[in-house]
Design an enzyme around this catalytic site. Structure first.
Site, PDB file in Angstrom:
ATOM      1  N   CYS A 139       4.704  -2.583   3.033  1.00  0.00           N
ATOM      2  CA  CYS A 139       4.922  -3.756   2.176  1.00  0.00           C
ATOM      3  C   CYS A 139       3.814  -4.787   2.390  1.00  0.00           C
ATOM      4  O   CYS A 139       3.171  -4.823   3.448  1.00  0.00           O
ATOM      5  CB  CYS A 139       6.252  -4.422   2.509  1.00  0.00           C
ATOM      6  N   ILE A 192       0.875  -1.176   0.000  1.00  0.00           N
ATOM      7  CA  ILE A 192       0.000   0.000   0.000  1.00  0.00           C
ATOM      8  C   ILE A 192       0.910   1.224   0.000  1.00  0.00           C
ATOM      9  O   ILE A 192       1.555   1.527   1.010  1.00  0.00           O
ATOM     10  CB  ILE A 192      -0.927  -0.002   1.242  1.00  0.00           C
ATOM     11  N   GLU A 195       4.080  -7.972   2.974  1.00  0.00           N
ATOM     12  CA  GLU A 195       4.351  -8.911   4.063  1.00  0.00           C
ATOM     13  C   GLU A 195       3.945  -8.310   5.407  1.00  0.00           C
ATOM     14  O   GLU A 195       3.313  -8.959   6.238  1.00  0.00           O
ATOM     15  CB  GLU A 195       5.847  -9.260   4.109  1.00  0.00           C
TER      16      GLU A 195
HETATM   17  N1  THU Z   1       7.515  -4.103  -1.425  1.00  0.00           N
HETATM   18  C1  THU Z   1       6.803  -5.067  -0.759  1.00  0.00           C
HETATM   19  O1  THU Z   1       5.559  -5.040  -0.744  1.00  0.00           O
HETATM   20  N2  THU Z   1       7.492  -6.028  -0.107  1.00  0.00           N
HETATM   21  C2  THU Z   1       8.852  -6.101  -0.011  1.00  0.00           C
HETATM   22  O2  THU Z   1       9.380  -6.843   0.773  1.00  0.00           O
HETATM   23  C3  THU Z   1       9.652  -5.265  -0.921  1.00  0.00           C
HETATM   24  C4  THU Z   1       8.965  -4.053  -1.443  1.00  0.00           C
HETATM   25  C5  THU Z   1       6.777  -3.040  -2.112  1.00  0.00           C
HETATM   26  C6  THU Z   1       6.874  -1.695  -1.473  1.00  0.00           C
HETATM   27  C7  THU Z   1       6.621  -0.782  -2.652  1.00  0.00           C
HETATM   28  O3  THU Z   1       5.232  -0.580  -2.766  1.00  0.00           O
HETATM   29  C8  THU Z   1       7.095  -1.559  -3.859  1.00  0.00           C
HETATM   30  O4  THU Z   1       7.260  -2.896  -3.425  1.00  0.00           O
HETATM   31  C9  THU Z   1       8.388  -1.056  -4.455  1.00  0.00           C
HETATM   32  O5  THU Z   1       9.370  -0.956  -3.503  1.00  0.00           O
END
Ligand code: THU
Length: 137
Positions: free
Chosen positions: A53, A43, A55
């Site tokens: 993130c 989000i 997770e």
């Molecule tokens: N992102 C995640 O959702 N999980 C991670 O562990 C790495 C990064 C997302 C955050 C952001 O919205 C996009 O990936 C780019 O960094």
């Protein structure tokens, strides 16, 4: 629940990502020991720092519902609806995982062909879990 089924749920969650800035869609599915699944997506936010993130979204949903014991996590990322490679959890998410999960906690990471399994110990070797000052084990 099989890793494949958990990964399916992560893929569904990926479609709900709010990622207008990076265009990078991430989905996570967290299986509790009680058999429930909490999903999460990334989000994003115009101010960047408040972005959460996938997770951590899944972990915070579960913990805020009273779940503390986890069996496995599945993660996938890529374009909307398409897994384009293996996208391992960021360091902050690994640290959140370490707060609640044991060293042998399995993380299923989707890739374009299937998935690979990594333990929390492999993802976060010599992680800090507070035992140094809290006596936590
Ligand atoms: N992102 C995640 O959702 N999980 C991670 O562990 C790495 C990064 C997302 C955050 C952001 O919205 C996009 O990936 C780019 O960094």
């Amino acid at each position: 629940m099989t890793p494949e089924k958990l990964l399916e749920k992560a893929k569904e969650a990926m479609l709900r990502a709010y990622a207008p800035y990076s265009g990078f869609y991430v989905g996570a599915a967290l299986l509790t020991k009680s058999g429930r699944v909490y999903t999460g997506c990334n989000i994003e936010n115009a101010a960047h720092t408040p972005t959460c993130c996938a997770e951590r979204t899944a972990f915070f949903k579960a913990v805020s519902e009273g779940e503390w014991e986890f069996a496995a996590l599945a993660v996938c990322g890529g374009e909307r609806g398409k897994i384009t490679g293996v996208f391992p959890p960021c360091g902050v998410c690994r640290q959140v995982m370490a707060e609640f999960c044991p060293q042998d906690f399995p993380v299923y990471l989707a890739d374009a062909e299937g998935f690979r399994t990594m333990t929390l110990a492999q993802l976060l070797p010599l992680g800090f879990n507070g035992e140094e000052y809290l006596g936590k084990s």
